[in-house]
Scaffold this motif. Sequence first.
Motif, short mmCIF file in Angstrom:
data_model
loop_
_atom_site.label_atom_id
_atom_site.label_comp_id
_atom_site.label_asym_id
_atom_site.label_seq_id
_atom_site.Cartn_x
_atom_site.Cartn_y
_atom_site.Cartn_z
N ARG A 1 4.67 34.56 -6.07
CA ARG A 1 4.59 36.02 -6.01
C ARG A 1 3.71 36.49 -4.86
O ARG A 1 4.02 37.47 -4.18
N GLU A 2 2.63 35.79 -4.62
CA GLU A 2 1.69 36.21 -3.57
C GLU A 2 2.31 36.13 -2.18
O GLU A 2 1.83 36.78 -1.24
N PHE A 3 3.41 35.38 -2.04
CA PHE A 3 4.09 35.25 -0.75
C PHE A 3 5.30 36.19 -0.64
O PHE A 3 6.07 36.09 0.32
N ASN A 4 5.47 37.06 -1.63
CA ASN A 4 6.59 38.00 -1.67
C ASN A 4 7.94 37.27 -1.67
O ASN A 4 8.89 37.68 -1.00
N ILE A 5 8.00 36.18 -2.42
CA ILE A 5 9.24 35.41 -2.58
C ILE A 5 9.77 35.65 -3.99
O ILE A 5 9.09 35.35 -4.97
N ALA A 6 10.97 36.19 -4.08
CA ALA A 6 11.60 36.43 -5.39
C ALA A 6 12.36 35.18 -5.81
O ALA A 6 13.09 34.59 -5.01
N VAL A 7 12.20 34.77 -7.05
CA VAL A 7 12.83 33.56 -7.57
C VAL A 7 13.67 33.91 -8.78
O VAL A 7 13.24 34.71 -9.62
N ALA A 8 14.86 33.34 -8.88
CA ALA A 8 15.71 33.64 -10.04
C ALA A 8 16.56 32.44 -10.42
O ALA A 8 16.93 31.62 -9.57
N ALA A 9 16.87 32.35 -11.72
CA ALA A 9 17.79 31.35 -12.25
C ALA A 9 19.11 32.07 -12.49
O ALA A 9 19.17 33.02 -13.28
N LEU A 10 20.17 31.65 -11.81
CA LEU A 10 21.45 32.35 -11.91
C LEU A 10 22.51 31.49 -12.59
O LEU A 10 22.67 30.31 -12.29
N HIS A 11 23.23 32.14 -13.50
CA HIS A 11 24.35 31.49 -14.21
C HIS A 11 25.65 31.95 -13.57
O HIS A 11 25.91 33.16 -13.51
N PRO A 12 26.47 31.03 -13.10
CA PRO A 12 27.69 31.41 -12.37
C PRO A 12 28.87 31.82 -13.26
O PRO A 12 29.90 32.24 -12.75
N GLY A 13 28.71 31.70 -14.57
CA GLY A 13 29.85 31.89 -15.46
C GLY A 13 30.56 30.57 -15.66
O GLY A 13 30.18 29.54 -15.08
N TRP A 14 31.59 30.59 -16.49
CA TRP A 14 32.39 29.38 -16.67
C TRP A 14 33.46 29.39 -15.59
O TRP A 14 34.44 30.13 -15.67
N VAL A 15 33.25 28.59 -14.56
CA VAL A 15 34.07 28.65 -13.36
C VAL A 15 35.04 27.48 -13.29
O VAL A 15 34.69 26.35 -13.65
N ARG A 16 36.23 27.75 -12.80
CA ARG A 16 37.22 26.70 -12.64
C ARG A 16 36.89 25.89 -11.37
O ARG A 16 37.30 26.23 -10.27
N THR A 17 36.12 24.84 -11.59
CA THR A 17 35.74 23.92 -10.50
C THR A 17 35.87 22.50 -11.04
O THR A 17 36.19 22.29 -12.21
N ASP A 18 35.56 21.52 -10.19
CA ASP A 18 35.57 20.13 -10.65
C ASP A 18 34.58 19.95 -11.79
O ASP A 18 34.84 19.21 -12.75
N MET A 19 33.42 20.62 -11.72
CA MET A 19 32.41 20.49 -12.76
C MET A 19 32.77 21.32 -13.99
O MET A 19 32.63 20.88 -15.12
N GLY A 20 33.23 22.55 -13.76
CA GLY A 20 33.53 23.45 -14.86
C GLY A 20 34.84 23.15 -15.59
O GLY A 20 35.04 23.56 -16.72
N GLY A 21 35.73 22.43 -14.91
CA GLY A 21 37.01 22.08 -15.51
C GLY A 21 38.06 23.15 -15.29
O GLY A 21 37.78 24.26 -14.83
N PRO A 22 39.32 22.84 -15.65
CA PRO A 22 40.45 23.74 -15.39
C PRO A 22 40.53 24.93 -16.34
O PRO A 22 41.31 25.85 -16.10
N ASN A 23 39.75 24.92 -17.43
CA ASN A 23 39.84 25.99 -18.42
C ASN A 23 38.82 27.11 -18.22
O ASN A 23 38.69 28.00 -19.07
N GLY A 24 38.11 27.07 -17.10
CA GLY A 24 37.12 28.10 -16.82
C GLY A 24 37.71 29.50 -16.86
O GLY A 24 38.91 29.69 -16.61
#
Length: 230
Positions: free
Chosen positions: A171-194
């Motif tokens: 925070r002291e360096f004015n850097i914003a940090v966030a954890a983002l969820h991409p949704g259930w996405v149709r990718t190799d990792m998420g699979g074809p049913n995303g």
Amino acid sequence: MTTQTILITGANRGIGLEYVKQYAESGQQVYATVRDLAKATALQQLAAKHTNIQVLALDVGDVSAIRDLAGQLSALTIDILISNAGTYPDSAFGKTDPQVWLQAFQVNTLTTYYLAEAFLPQLRRASQAKLIAMTSKMGSIEDNGSGGEYIYRSSKTALNMVVKSLALDLREFNIAVAALHPGWVRTDMGGPNGLIDAETSVRGLRQVIEGLSSAQSGEFIAYDGKRIPW
């Protein structure tokens, strides 16, 4: 619009590749990292079409490699760092490999911390840098209603805690940090049913990143802008 410099890990496929594509097409300078340059065919083809994409080798599971890359890019000012590389080993009760579990923590959890540590000088040069960790709703303790997936769930829950601590420490360096969820996405990792495709996911994620303020630093947010319970 001022050109931004964006560093993206795990850029050879899926969400990472789509991040590179969309940011490059919007005119940003993109540094895209992959573990194996020889296997990053789609990324290399994309880079051949855009002079504002630089492809770099990085094994995110190797802390020394992260530090070496930060040294190579020491002169940069990084506006957005997206820690996207991840692994999703199958696991169920009675069917977990302890070594695989440890390796998943190395990639899914430790990487974001060591990227933040190594690239802090480059992030500090930006007027409002943003450090983004790609996590998953599967790391939400409150949302877990089905059990299983011990390795992936636990590594992402731990990542969320890393994000929260980084948000406070940076925070002291004015850097914003966030954890983002991409949704259930149709990718190799998420699979074809995303439920959504990578283009839709990343378009939403970019909007969240663009609007991310210091006041939101440390939050767990979905691609559609909704906050997710820890």
